[in-house]
Design a protein around this motif. Structure first.
Motif, PDB file in Angstrom:
ATOM      1  N   ASP A 107      17.437  64.933  51.011  1.00 38.60           N
ATOM      2  CA  ASP A 107      18.482  65.461  51.883  1.00 38.60           C
ATOM      3  C   ASP A 107      18.580  64.585  53.126  1.00 38.60           C
ATOM      4  N   PRO A 108      19.732  63.968  53.412  1.00 39.32           N
ATOM      5  CA  PRO A 108      19.839  63.048  54.544  1.00 39.32           C
ATOM      6  C   PRO A 108      19.464  63.672  55.885  1.00 39.32           C
ATOM      7  N   ALA A 109      19.827  64.934  56.109  1.00 41.82           N
ATOM      8  CA  ALA A 109      19.523  65.578  57.394  1.00 41.82           C
ATOM      9  C   ALA A 109      18.014  65.731  57.583  1.00 41.82           C
ATOM     10  N   ALA A 111      15.680  63.952  56.015  1.00 39.14           N
ATOM     11  CA  ALA A 111      15.110  62.609  56.116  1.00 39.14           C
ATOM     12  C   ALA A 111      15.254  62.078  57.537  1.00 39.14           C
ATOM     13  N   ARG A 112      16.405  62.305  58.146  1.00 36.89           N
ATOM     14  CA  ARG A 112      16.627  61.865  59.526  1.00 36.89           C
ATOM     15  C   ARG A 112      15.672  62.591  60.476  1.00 36.89           C
ATOM     16  N   ALA A 113      15.474  63.890  60.254  1.00 33.74           N
ATOM     17  CA  ALA A 113      14.570  64.663  61.115  1.00 33.74           C
ATOM     18  C   ALA A 113      13.157  64.106  61.067  1.00 33.74           C
ATOM     19  N   LEU A 115      12.253  60.915  60.068  1.00 33.31           N
ATOM     20  CA  LEU A 115      12.192  59.538  60.539  1.00 33.31           C
ATOM     21  C   LEU A 115      12.369  59.424  62.053  1.00 33.31           C
ATOM     22  N   MET A 116      13.125  60.360  62.641  1.00 32.04           N
ATOM     23  CA  MET A 116      13.381  60.308  64.084  1.00 32.04           C
ATOM     24  C   MET A 116      12.392  61.130  64.890  1.00 32.04           C
ATOM     25  N   ASP A 117      11.475  61.812  64.220  1.00 33.39           N
ATOM     26  CA  ASP A 117      10.515  62.668  64.921  1.00 33.39           C
ATOM     27  C   ASP A 117       9.545  61.823  65.746  1.00 33.39           C
ATOM     28  N   ILE A 375      23.054  55.675  49.066  1.00 32.58           N
ATOM     29  CA  ILE A 375      22.503  56.976  49.439  1.00 32.58           C
ATOM     30  C   ILE A 375      21.913  57.641  48.209  1.00 32.58           C
TER      31      ILE A 375
END
Length: 377
Positions: A107-109, A111-113, A115-117, A375
């Motif tokens: 899920d991109p959202a 994955a972003r959470a 990676l950006m944590d 993606i």
């Protein structure tokens, strides 16, 4: 005396008996219940290897024959286990390497959470110790304060203004590769080029010059050894990791030891040979050699420099060469985009001039083509 010796050894024997039971049975079972309570599913775990044998079988099946016709649904080819299991268990699922679970997130959202944590809750996945023969204790495998120290030393080599200074070198290496293609083609209107092989040589030449102030010929043997070592390490990573097994003098282990030793010795010789010239430069090797002379926390040793060289040689060469090969394939298949990007380059740079740093920001279509992302479905 025998009874006393047995009594003394009994706790140790019990530890040896119970530790594997705890590591391979009890702890994975508790983790399985934990994931199950969160409704996270995945392929059944097969003790003691988990799903490692399933992954090997799926990859072997996917690569057993050429792709019949080109299509963009490449996940089933390059990561068949993700493709197969996500279709059955959803975009978030759990699979196992031995007794260790892996949570796959499609899920991109989410994955972003992750990676950006910046909280530090999501640590890097620990490497199989065998893979350290490729990377050593380089930046890609470090954590915590040691990672901070190495990144602080290495990152100035990649500041944008310094990277812009690499453009003439990269352009010259590209021109040399293209001239080789023209020479090999002779007067033929059509001829074949193994672009994947040549892009590996090209990226190796660029890395050697911009990072270490040498040439591809200086490090040619190192690259060849690393490619062979990569194949041996890949086989080991996909297998069940048994700690003591990597010390057994099997044929593959002996070859890995030999390659690792040769790479370390060759890099050390290269560092000593190029050190005097690079020390006052601002390339990667020069910055690390300057840090070698520092005192306190900012000092890094020769072994650490060797490990960073191994990381940069391997990671930079493989990823860039594969990207360039894929871009060329896509441009060959979509010749309308090939024409558009060629026209843009000629418009910005002219038909006879090599690109310079100022031209790069003007190449909008080239940037779109080279940064194309796939993606995960």
């Amino acid at each position: 005396m025998a009874a006393l010796a047995f009594a003394a050894l009994l706790p140790f024997l019990l530890y040896l008996l119970l530790k594997p039971i705890h590591s391979f049975l009890w702890r994975p079972y508790r983790l399985h219940l934990h994931f199950q309570a969160q409704r996270l599913r995945g392929p059944p775990r097969r003790p003691p290897s988990g799903n490692a044998s399933d992954i090997r079988a799926l990859i072997a099946a996917a690569q057993s024959s050429p792709i019949p016709s080109f299509h963009h649904d490449i996940v089933s080819r390059v990561a068949p286990h993700y493709h197969a299991w996500s279709a059955v268990y959803g975009r978030i699922f759990v699979y196992w390497f031995g007794s260790r679970p892996r949570l796959a997130i499609g899920d991109p959202a989410l994955a972003r959470a992750v990676l950006m944590d910046s909280s530090g809750d999501f640590e890097k996945t620990g490497f199989n110790p065998v893979s350290r023969q490729l990377f050593g204790e380089g930046l890609v495998g470090l954590k915590g304060p040691k990672w901070v120290q190495h990144r602080r030393i290495v990152s100035p080599a990649f500041h944008m203004e310094r990277v812009k200074c690499w453009v003439p070198t990269i352009a010259a290496c590209t021109l040399k590769m293209l001239e080789k293609w023209v020479k090999n083609g002779g007067n033929s209107y059509e001829f074949e080029v193994d672009v994947h092989k040549d892009f590996h040589n090209f990226t190796a030449d660029v890395i050697s010059q911009v990072a270490f102030g040498s040439s591809y010929d200086d490090g040619k043997q190192i690259f060849q050894w690393q490619e062979e070592l990569m194949l041996l390490v890949s086989v080991s990573i996909r297998s069940l990791y048994i700690p003591a097994l990597r010390f057994v003098p099997t044929k593959k282990n002996r070859r890995r030891w030999s390659l690792s030793r040769k790479i370390n010795e060759s890099l050390e010789n290269l560092i000593h040979a190029r050190g005097g010239e690079c020390e006052n430069s601002q390339n990667l090797l020069g910055l690390m050699l300057s840090a070698n002379k520092n005192e306190g926390e900012e000092q890094i040793g020769i072994k650490e420099i060797i490990d960073e060289c191994k990381t940069f040689y391997f990671a930079g060469k493989e990823t860039t060469a594969n990207l360039l090969t894929w871009v060329i394939l896509l441009l060959a298949l979509h010749q309308d985009w090939q024409s558009k990007t060629r026209e843009e380059v000629i418009c910005v740079c002219g038909s006879e001039n090599l690109p310079n740093a100022e031209d790069l920001s003007k190449l909008k279509l080239v940037s779109l083509v080279s940064s194309r992302l796939y993606i995960f479905p």
